[in-house]
Design an enzyme around this catalytic site. Structure first.
Site, PDB file in Angstrom:
ATOM      1  N   SER A   1      70.786  32.939  63.655  1.00 34.65           N
ATOM      2  CA  SER A   1      71.848  33.828  64.027  1.00 34.65           C
ATOM      3  C   SER A   1      72.252  33.907  65.668  1.00 34.65           C
ATOM      4  CB  SER A   1      71.359  35.220  63.800  1.00 34.65           C
ATOM      5  OG  SER A   1      72.281  36.364  64.190  1.00 34.65           O
ATOM      6  N   GLY A   2      73.236  33.565  66.110  1.00 34.93           N
ATOM      7  CA  GLY A   2      73.776  33.451  67.560  1.00 34.93           C
ATOM      8  C   GLY A   2      73.612  32.042  67.901  1.00 34.93           C
TER       9      GLY A   2
ATOM     10  N   THR B   1      80.121  30.680  63.322  1.00 36.19           N
ATOM     11  CA  THR B   1      81.245  31.485  63.149  1.00 36.19           C
ATOM     12  C   THR B   1      82.338  30.714  63.851  1.00 36.19           C
ATOM     13  OG1 THR B   1      80.202  33.533  62.491  1.00 36.19           O
ATOM     14  CG2 THR B   1      82.490  33.560  63.077  1.00 36.19           C
TER      15      THR B   1
ATOM     16  N   ASN C   1      72.976  38.128  68.960  1.00 38.07           N
ATOM     17  CA  ASN C   1      74.444  37.521  68.904  1.00 38.07           C
ATOM     18  C   ASN C   1      75.498  38.801  69.093  1.00 38.07           C
ATOM     19  OD1 ASN C   1      76.731  36.004  68.456  1.00 38.07           O
ATOM     20  ND2 ASN C   1      76.282  35.393  66.377  1.00 38.07           N
TER      21      ASN C   1
ATOM     22  N   SER D   1      77.715  38.533  65.212  1.00 41.41           N
ATOM     23  CA  SER D   1      76.758  38.037  64.099  1.00 41.41           C
ATOM     24  C   SER D   1      77.364  38.581  62.902  1.00 41.41           C
ATOM     25  CB  SER D   1      75.337  38.498  64.277  1.00 41.41           C
ATOM     26  OG  SER D   1      74.535  37.986  63.437  1.00 41.41           O
ATOM     27  N   SER D   2      77.690  37.260  62.028  1.00 39.99           N
ATOM     28  CA  SER D   2      77.822  37.528  60.491  1.00 39.99           C
ATOM     29  C   SER D   2      76.836  37.984  59.845  1.00 39.99           C
ATOM     30  CB  SER D   2      78.557  36.051  60.111  1.00 39.99           C
ATOM     31  OG  SER D   2      79.831  35.644  60.691  1.00 39.99           O
TER      32      SER D   2
ATOM     33  N   GLY E   1      71.943  32.614  59.367  1.00 39.33           N
ATOM     34  CA  GLY E   1      71.103  31.845  59.436  1.00 39.33           C
ATOM     35  C   GLY E   1      69.705  32.283  59.270  1.00 39.33           C
TER      36      GLY E   1
ATOM     37  N   GLU F   1      66.402  33.980  59.401  1.00 40.40           N
ATOM     38  CA  GLU F   1      65.869  35.293  59.954  1.00 40.40           C
ATOM     39  C   GLU F   1      64.676  35.702  60.108  1.00 40.40           C
ATOM     40  OE1 GLU F   1      68.594  38.214  58.887  1.00 40.40           O
ATOM     41  OE2 GLU F   1      70.394  37.713  60.038  1.00 40.40           O
TER      42      GLU F   1
END
Length: 1115
Positions: free
Chosen positions: A137-138, A142, A184, A187-188, A416, A418
């Protein structure tokens, strides 16, 4: 770590590492240092080319390129992207054109190169492509997905509405599914797979979006320094005040659901601007205004429900609760369009259906809060699904038939790996998805590749790699796996999180992947993932997995009048609802099948630091990501392996243009493939041929493509040359044939024309000679005829003129003779004269006397003939009763038809008097006085005028009255007579109009205005005072012609004297200012001018020419 060795002044070795730190090198540490490979000094584009094939070499290569601002690096066909945390100018339209239709490796590494390879291979192999974008994440997954979409939309070249719709779907999905986290800012919190469909021409025809596992718990709870989903902040910051007032909305700080993370703003994001972009994207995706308003109402209802509080109560000795009255509760019921009492009852009570009856149970405050949160999560989750379906309905075009074959490129942007301080059920599902993707990567890169090498008898040294299949077995593959136990326990009404943990411990305690809790009181357990150990808290697992609403809330939703809320799927009491983990596994399995059917590309996103700062490279963090992503093993297998492979037929079909047919027979397919590789790939590393395929390196494929393009260009030029030669030869032959036809016809036409022209010229010459001869003959005859006719006419005219002149001479001489005779008679009476006469008569001879007597008799006879003619004419005139006035008018009638006669020019003479024009040409037969034979040049009229005219008078004739006489006169009477006679002459000739009536008394006359001042006083004098009676008689030769005319026209009495009638002559000047007849004008001109001696020169000065000039001076 890399370092540079320097020697200090003391001779000691010193190291300066990549971070700029200095280290003293001791002798004991010299063995731990080894020289760096030259490829690692400045870094390489493709890490397969690294000489230092170890973790330190990989890490330093990324570090060096990151410091230079280069964020992309290849590992074969795999792209490694390091998040720069800043905007870079490498995504412009120029870069899109630069990377279009280029082979992988030709230019610097770039995400556009991966996108172009997907597009190129899809069209070349007619096979679906996919790109798996993975990372923490980050790490920038995206953004990479959006860049891929932008490139594919640009390279398709259509610039159609569907491309814009596909691009505008991202802002909507990010608003509902992305949030700010500690790692992030965007973040998605869900996974998505975008399947983009292309037609045969390579244009985008549509797309379809699949969403996976939205993190619904974020709607109700956020970790510290994290925010809720972006859409709530967009709405509160960007919505107009009027709409916010209708929805009773305030600022973000007023709502509990938005302040649990103590963060309501995000640095670098403009919520107002993002809201405007969100609104425009909704319009592009065909969301109506009513749809947008219904979405806003549900989002506002969620915020109001978050502020609803419950008060604990005791009901029948049982704990219960009531909803506290507030505007938020009332507004939430209005926005959901449900009854407030029914909503309050559903939130504080729960109904159970037993075998016999329905039982209602009061909920405690904590249970009511959980029920409210579950209701809110259900509303938001199903709203998100409705938005995705609405987007798909706008951008997806289903195939029209079986023949509608499409190719597609799939982009997977999924959460991603985590690992937080507290991980729950959502993290377990997310990490399970990452395990599946890692297995897909391992299977594609390692397993399938090495198995195929063995099948094709390729000499290959087996490479060990980290396989996560055991972890997948524990999580979802084997019977009694972890997710299956969670589903099983969720189906038991009495199942709890503790019983779930007990069952898991009993089944997987000895698996080596599962890490049990240390004691019976702990609720955490661990899993050994491919990226490391992760510990999960089992509390809330079952509740989240069930993901169900109470039947009371479901019935409440069915009774709502909100169309959007009623569109949410309702639960069927007779049918068991699937659990959340079951739904997730099903959709993930479908995704893996889709990816397996495609040719995959991989983008590994690396997060350089946890602080989201640019130009900061955390070596430990990056090393950990490289390890669990299997990058080291990937580089080894990519370096040693052959990622590009073709069957012999496919290879020969594509690269046959590179085959030298003189070296190989096209029938032997394998030998031809080897021949192509031997000629093109000489000295470029090894390549292998198996039983049915040929195996190549990535750069081999690039080289073959480049050579193929060059050879195709050469062949294309050859084909163009031949076709153009054929075209122009055919055009030349056609034109030459047409030219020959034109020449043939032209030459025939020219020959015929010359043939006809020769005969025509001959005919023309003959005819012209004939015509010329005839003309000369006729002309000669005409000249002869003209000669005789002109001679006859001239002789006749000369005879006529001679006869007239002789007649005029005869009359003139008769008049002179009579005058001389009368004078002689008067003079005979004197004695001296008589004596002279006697002497003269005696002197004459008898013969002369006879001749004179004969002449006299002849003249007398001729005079008698004239007199007899005159008497006959008088008799005839009397018989016809013609008066003098009529005769004069008839003679001078031509003057009335000359209104436009120019001064000085006369008209045609009257009929019968044309002969007078030639009188001056006939000489007088009798002798004239000697003085009359002066030179004619001496007496030209111009010379006469210059000698005798006074003042500025010229010989030019004018049609105006004179102010003074032309000749000089001493007597004032002569001056007045001259002016008066000139006036009469102008009127007689028609140059001045006749007066209409007599002049008025007291008004000066026209004559008076033109008379000199000294003569005005004498205007009453008679003309008889100026003109004597003796002046009436004819005297001098100048009057002969005029007297002759008067003799022919007037009566004898009129010619002899002019009688003065006192009544007529009284005031003659006034009498003349009236209309006069031509006879009266002629009488005045002759009597007062021509026969007036004082108006002429003296007798001694008179010559015939001067007399004529005098006459011209008057006329």
């Amino acid at each position: 770590i890399g370092a540079e060795v320097k020697v200090t002044d003391t001779g000691q070795l010193e190291l300066i590492d990549d971070e700029g730190k200095e280290h003293k090198l001791k002798k004991t540490n010299e063995r731990s240092i080894r020289a760096m490979h030259p490829t690692s000094v400045k870094g390489v584009d493709d890490m397969i080319r690294l000489g230092d094939l170890n973790e330190a070499g990989l890490l330093r290569n990324l570090l060096v390129r990151h410091k230079e601002g280069i964020i992309y690096t290849y590992t074969g066909s795999i792209l490694v992207a390091v998040n720069p945390y800043q905007l870079l100018p490498i995504y412009t339209i120029e870069h899109v054109h630069m990377y279009t239709d280029r082979r992988l490796g030709e230019l610097q590494p770039h995400v556009f190169a991966i996108a172009d390879s997907c597009f190129f291979n899809m069209r070349r192999h007619r096979k679906n492509q996919c790109c798996v974008i993975s990372g923490e994440s980050g790490a920038g997954k995206t953004e990479s997905t959006k860049l891929m979409l932008q490139f594919l939309a640009a390279v398709s070249g259509q610039r159609s509405w569907i491309e814009q719709q596909v691009l505008e779907a991202n802002p909507i999905l990010e608003a509902f599914g992305n949030a700010k986290t500690i790692r992030n800012d965007n973040s998605s919190r869900f996974g998505k797979y975008i399947d983009i469909n292309f037609n045969k021409g390579g244009a985008i025809e549509g797309a379809r979006i699949e969403q996976y596992l939205l993190e619904k718990s974020r709607v109700c709870r956020q970790a510290p320094e994290e925010r809720n989903y972006h859409i709530f902040y967009y709405m509160l910051m960007g919505m107009s005040a009027e709409k916010k007032k209708i929805l009773s909305l305030g600022s973000a700080a007023e709502y509990k659901y938005l302040t649990m993370g103590n963060c309501t703003s995000c640095e670098g994001r403009d919520d107002v601007k993002e809201y405007a972009h969100f609104e425009s994207a909704l319009k592009i995706l065909t969301f109506t205004e009513n749809d947008f308003w219904e979405i806003s109402k549900l989002l506002a209802a969620i915020l109001h429900l978050g502020n609803v509080d419950f008060e604990a109560t005791i009901v029948n000795n049982l704990e219960g609760c009531d909803v506290l009255a507030s505007t938020h509760f009332k507004m939430a019921s209005e926005l959901l369009e449900v009854d407030p009492k029914a909503l309050g009852k559903c939130l504080t009570q729960r109904s159970f259906q037993t075998a016999r009856e329905s039982v209602t149970k009061s909920l405690t405050s904590a249970q009511a809060v959980d029920g409210r949160d579950a209701f809110v999560k259900a509303i938001y989750g199903r709203l998100f699904i409705w938005v995705v379906d609405k987007i798909n309905s706008a951008i997806y075009r289903p195939p029209e038939g079986e023949n509608d074959v499409r190719q597609s490129i799939g982009l997977l942007d999924i959460f991603g790996f985590e690992n937080f301080s507290k991980n729950s059920f959502e993290q377990l599902c997310i990490n399970y998805a990452n395990e599946q993707l890692q297995q897909f990567f391992v299977k594609h890169v390692f397993k399938l590749e090495q198995e195929e090498y063995a099948r094709e008898n390729i000499v290959w040294k087996h490479i060990d790699y980290q396989d996560n299949q055991r972890t997948l077995d524990v999580l979802a593959s084997k019977p009694m796996n972890l997710l299956a136990l969670i589903d099983e326990e969720s189906n038991f009404p009495q199942g709890t999180d503790a019983t779930l943990l007990h069952k898991i411990n009993g089944v997987h305690k000895k698996s080596g992947i599962y890490i049990p809790p240390k004691n019976n009181y702990e609720t955490q357990f661990g899993i050994q993932h491919f990226a490391g150990q992760v510990f999960y808290d089992s509390q809330g697992f079952l509740e989240k997995n069930r993901d169900t609403l109470s039947s009371d809330l479901i019935q409440l939703v069915e009774k709502s009048t909100s169309k959007l809320l009623k569109q949410q799927p309702a639960a069927d009491s007779k049918k068991r609802m699937p659990t959340l983990s079951g739904q997730f596994r099903q959709s993930l399995d479908s995704l893996m099948k889709t990816l397996t059917a495609c040719q995959p590309y991989f983008i590994r996103c690396i997060k350089p630091n946890d602080f989201k700062k640019p130009m900061l490279f955390d070596r430990e963090l990056c090393m950990r990501q490289l390890r669990y992503s299997g990058m080291m093993e990937t580089i080894r297998i990519r370096k040693a392996g052959y990622p590009v492979r073709y069957t012999f037929d496919e290879f020969l079909t594509r690269y046959r243009v590179l085959l030298k047919t003189s070296l190989c027979d096209p029938q032997t397919v394998k030998r031809c493939c080897e021949s192509i590789c031997e000629n093109v790939l000489t000295g470029e590393g090894d390549w292998k041929t198996g039983k049915t395929k040929i195996f190549l390196k990535d750069f081999h494929d690039t080289m073959l493509e480049i050579e193929r393009m060059k050879e195709l260009n050469v062949k294309a030029l050859l084909i163009q040359k031949v076709l153009r030669g054929y075209k122009y030869r055919r055009e030349f032959l056609r034109k030459r044939s047409a030219a020959v036809v034109i020449q043939k016809h032209w030459r025939g036409h020219k020959g015929r024309k010359l043939y006809r022209l020769g005969f025509a010229r001959l005919q023309a010459q003959v005819r012209s000679r004939q015509l010329h001869f005839q003309y000369k003959k006729k002309r000669q005859a005409a000249l002869v005829l003209q000669t005789h006719v002109r001679g006859y006419v001239a002789r006749k005219e000369w005879k006529r003129k001679r006869k007239a002149v002789i007649l005029l001479q005869a009359h003139t001489r008769g008049i002179l003779a009579r005058k001389a005779l009368e004078k002689m008679k008067r003079d005979v009476s004197s004695p001296s004269l008589k004596a002279v006469v006697v002497l003269f008569q005696m002197y004459l001879s008898a013969k002369e006397r006879q001749e004179e007597q004969r002449l006299m008799l002849e003249k007398q006879r001729r005079l008698e003939e004239v007199l007899s003619q005159k008497r006959e004419m008088e008799a005839k005139a009397q018989s016809e009763s013609i008066t003098d006035q009529e005769m004069v008018d008839d003679m001078f009638d031509f003057l009335t038809f000359m209104p436009n006669t120019v001064g000085g020019q006369e008209g045609q003479a009257p009929v019968g008097y044309e002969v007078w024009e030639y009188i001056d040409e006939i000489p007088m037969e009798d002798d004239l006085p000697k003085e009359d034979y002066d030179d004619l040049d001496e007496y030209s009229f111009n010379k006469f005028a210059s000698m005798y005219f006074q003042g500025a008078a010229t010989p030019t004739y004018i049609r105006q009255r004179l102010r003074q006489p032309l000749l000089y006169h001493e007597d004032e009477d002569d001056v007045l007579a001259s002016l008066t006679v000139w006036w009469i002459i102008l009127r007689f000739m028609g140059d001045l109009p006749e007066p209409k009536k007599h002049a008025q008394v007291g008004r000066p006359s026209t004559q008076e205005r033109f008379m000199p001042q000294e003569l005005i006083s004498r205007k009453d004098r008679r003309l008889s005072n100026m003109v004597g009676l003796d002046q009436v008689k004819a005297s001098l030769g100048i009057s002969v012609l005029v007297l002759y005319i008067l003799t022919e026209v007037s009566k004898p009495t009129t010619l002899q004297t002019v009688k003065e009638d006192p009544e007529v002559l009284t005031g003659e000047l006034d009498t003349l200012d009236r209309p006069l007849s031509s006879l009266e004008k002629l009488h005045y001109i002759v009597g007062y001018a021509i026969v007036r001696p004082d108006l002429r020169l003296k007798k001694s000065e008179i010559t015939w020419l001067s007399c004529w000039y005098r006459f011209l001076s008057f006329c």
